[in-house]
Design an enzyme around this catalytic site. Structure first.
Site, PDB file in Angstrom:
ATOM      1  N   LYS A  96      37.715  47.935  34.779  1.00  0.00           N
ATOM      2  CA  LYS A  96      36.939  47.639  35.762  1.00  0.00           C
ATOM      3  C   LYS A  96      35.828  48.440  35.869  1.00  0.00           C
ATOM      4  O   LYS A  96      34.855  48.487  36.567  1.00  0.00           O
ATOM      5  CB  LYS A  96      37.710  47.602  37.060  1.00  0.00           C
TER       6      LYS A  96
HETATM    7  C1  LIG Z   1      40.952  42.866  36.206  1.00  0.00           C
HETATM    8  C2  LIG Z   1      41.899  43.094  34.995  1.00  0.00           C
HETATM    9  C3  LIG Z   1      42.009  41.862  34.060  1.00  0.00           C
HETATM   10  C4  LIG Z   1      41.526  40.440  34.614  1.00  0.00           C
HETATM   11  O1  LIG Z   1      40.124  40.539  34.230  1.00  0.00           O
HETATM   12  P1  LIG Z   1      39.155  39.275  34.880  1.00  0.00           P
HETATM   13  O2  LIG Z   1      38.033  39.750  34.811  1.00  0.00           O
HETATM   14  O3  LIG Z   1      39.738  39.050  36.397  1.00  0.00           O
HETATM   15  O4  LIG Z   1      39.524  37.860  34.077  1.00  0.00           O
HETATM   16  C5  LIG Z   1      42.747  42.126  33.034  1.00  0.00           C
HETATM   17  N1  LIG Z   1      43.367  43.424  32.995  1.00  0.00           N
HETATM   18  C6  LIG Z   1      43.062  44.502  33.670  1.00  0.00           C
HETATM   19  C7  LIG Z   1      43.901  45.700  33.234  1.00  0.00           C
HETATM   20  C8  LIG Z   1      42.389  44.383  34.925  1.00  0.00           C
HETATM   21  O5  LIG Z   1      42.313  45.135  35.539  1.00  0.00           O
END
Ligand SMILES: *Cc1c(COP(=O)(O)O)cnc(C)c1O
Length: 500
Positions: free
Chosen positions: A113
């Site tokens: 993120k």
């Molecule tokens: C948010 C997240 C995801 C999923 O990503 P999306 O864009 O919501 O599909 C996968 N792995 C981790 C560690 C995340 O924090």
């Protein structure tokens, strides 16, 4: 370039407006009206550039109402050696001759993120000024874990912004809680909400939808905005690392210019993999996008059958950031693969809201299947995959990345596809230390260990360095102790902003 709504094509706004408002007025998501092209020559040129320079090039194609200096300023404030542990920002790890991991977790909060939330505050701040807005932006976040901390780190000390994060008292891991309540910065606030994630989320939604309160905020010089993954400003930075990964493969002589590659993406809200789809539409040579889910496998079923049906039990898994039954960003894909059929998309979203289910016609289903492969894996297979890859290659993955690796094995078995494949690695293994330690050291290995003992044990067992941003938490003072009832969330906001 202009942006329109997935539910109403007559809308036309600038990138700055799309980023400032987050969601279209009709409830749809903002999408670009056309997708820019990148040529093979462009890709060759990108290969010689740093990550921040690659970002400037790609973002510039979408943010045409920003000046080059503005985009540069945003990219350099986000993707630098102070914020990320490595110069490369998003390094590739070669596992075998045809499998690579794209590590997106070298930022301040050890999860992918950061790739978007390190740059979003800068994009948002500039969007606000561009649209003639003079008020200070207040970001409200309800978090189930990773997003809250990444948003806090992104927005801390960014002039003209404030950020308030609400987390459910019982609903985040103790490490995630510690990451948030020790947050530094002169414009941040964090509060626990009694209840679960839904309580925190519905409280935030209530404040967002309150016109009277918006007036009070306005009188005091504030406006609310969102750092949620439906904001175009969070999606567009994610396109960059797909190009960057391809460039790194080229640079390391793993592929030749024009060779197709596959990407495997551990998926929840469909934001990350949608960015890969945009990269493909722009001209990045991608053979297949492999959408990996955990047992909350709505997307696997959708890709296989064309039926999206969220009417099923919600499962709590060892890859919690993918525990999701409504993948909001799928709406953008539907808009694209139907050739911009806003009426149809609006209908499907209405059906989803009313009955939790919709079905797309065969032609749409075929188009989705041409681009995507969907698969899922359960918790036992996830931990087995971590253990197996550690034993065979000495590489340690987090639980989300392991879901992707496991689904890739299924894909390969089923299709015999030999195309070189990049698995998107979304979190540091230390972030989910108890599960990862159990996988590599055996049942009971994590029992009785506190957060920091876990880090040490995993570091020894896996021969990995603990990310400083996690080990440093041990000596950081606890700053935020506020705990409130759902009904008191307004008071927390008013108090933080000193509203009159
Ligand atoms: C948010 C997240 C995801 C999923 O990503 P999306 O864009 O919501 O599909 C996968 N792995 C981790 C560690 C995340 O924090």
């Amino acid at each position: 370039m202009k942006y329109t709504s997935t539910r109403n094509k007559t809308l036309s706004v600038t990138a700055a407006m799309a980023i400032k408002t987050g969601l279209a007025p009709d409830g749809g998501l903002f999408v670009p009206t056309d997708i820019p092209s990148i040529t093979a020559e462009d890709i060759k040129a990108l290969t010689q550039m740093s990550y921040a320079e690659r970002a400037v090039f790609i973002l510039g194609k979408f943010l045409t109402d920003f000046t080059l200096e503005e985009v540069e300023d945003c990219a350099c404030s986000a993707y630098n050696k102070v914020k990320f542990e490595t110069d490369e920002i998003a390094p590739l790890y070669k596992l075998t001759n045809d499998v690579y991991f794209l590590e997106l977790w070298h930022g301040p909060t050890c999860a992918f993120k950061d790739m978007a939330l390190q740059i979003l505050p800068h994009l948002l701040k500039k969007s606000v000024v561009k649209t003639g807005e003079t008020k200070e932006i207040v970001i409200l976040v309800a978090t189930s874990g990773d997003t809250g901390k990444a948003a806090l780190e992104g927005f801390k000390d960014v002039d003209g912004t404030r950020i308030i994060v609400f987390y459910p008292e019982k609903g985040v891991s103790s490490m995630q809680k510690r990451q948030m309540i020790t947050q530094e910065g002169n414009n941040v606030d964090v509060a626990a909400v009694c209840g679960n994630f839904d309580d925190a989320q519905s409280g935030v939604k209530m404040i967002f939808g309150d016109a009277e309160y918006a007036e009070v905020l306005e009188r005091n010089g504030f406006m609310l905005s969102s750092a949620n993954s439906i904001n175009w400003g969070r999606l567009v930075p994610q396109i960059v690392y797909y190009f960057s990964a391809y460039c790194n493969l080229l640079k390391n002589d793993e592929i030749k210019l024009g060779d197709p590659v596959n990407f495997v993406v551990p998926t929840g809200n469909f934001g990350n993999i949608l960015a890969a789809y945009y990269a493909m539409e722009m001209g990045l040579p991608i053979h297949k996008l492999i959408c990996a889910s955990n047992e909350n496998n709505v997307l696997t079923d959708f890709i296989k059958t064309g039926i999206y049906d969220k009417n099923r039990p919600f499962k709590t898994t060892s890859s919690p950031s993918m525990d999701i039954l409504i993948s909001s960003n799928l709406e953008r894909l539907l808009y694209q693969v139907t050739g911009g059929d806003d009426v149809r998309v609006a209908d499907w979203m209405k059906e989803l809201k009313e009955s939790g289910r919709y079905e797309v016609p065969d032609v749409t289903k075929a188009r989705v299947k041409e681009i995507f492969y969907g698969g899922y894996c359960d918790d036992a297979a996830t931990l087995e995959t971590i253990s197996k890859v550690h034993t065979e290659h000495g590489y340690v993955m987090d639980t989300h990345t392991a879901v992707a690796k496991c689904v890739y094995e299924q894909y390969k078995e089923e299709t015999k596809d030999e195309t070189k494949t990049v698995i998107v690695s979304t979190a540091s293994p230390f972030k989910f230390g108890d599960k990862v330690l159990t996988a590599v050291a055996g049942e009971g290995a994590a029992e009785g260990l506190d957060d920091f003992e876990l880090l040490t044990a995993l570091s020894e067992k896996a021969d990995l360095t603990i990310p400083a941003s996690l080990s440093n938490l041990k000596t950081k003072p606890i700053i935020f102790t506020t705990s409130c009832d759902k009904t008191e969330m307004y008071d927390v906001v008013s108090h933080m902003l000193n509203l009159s």
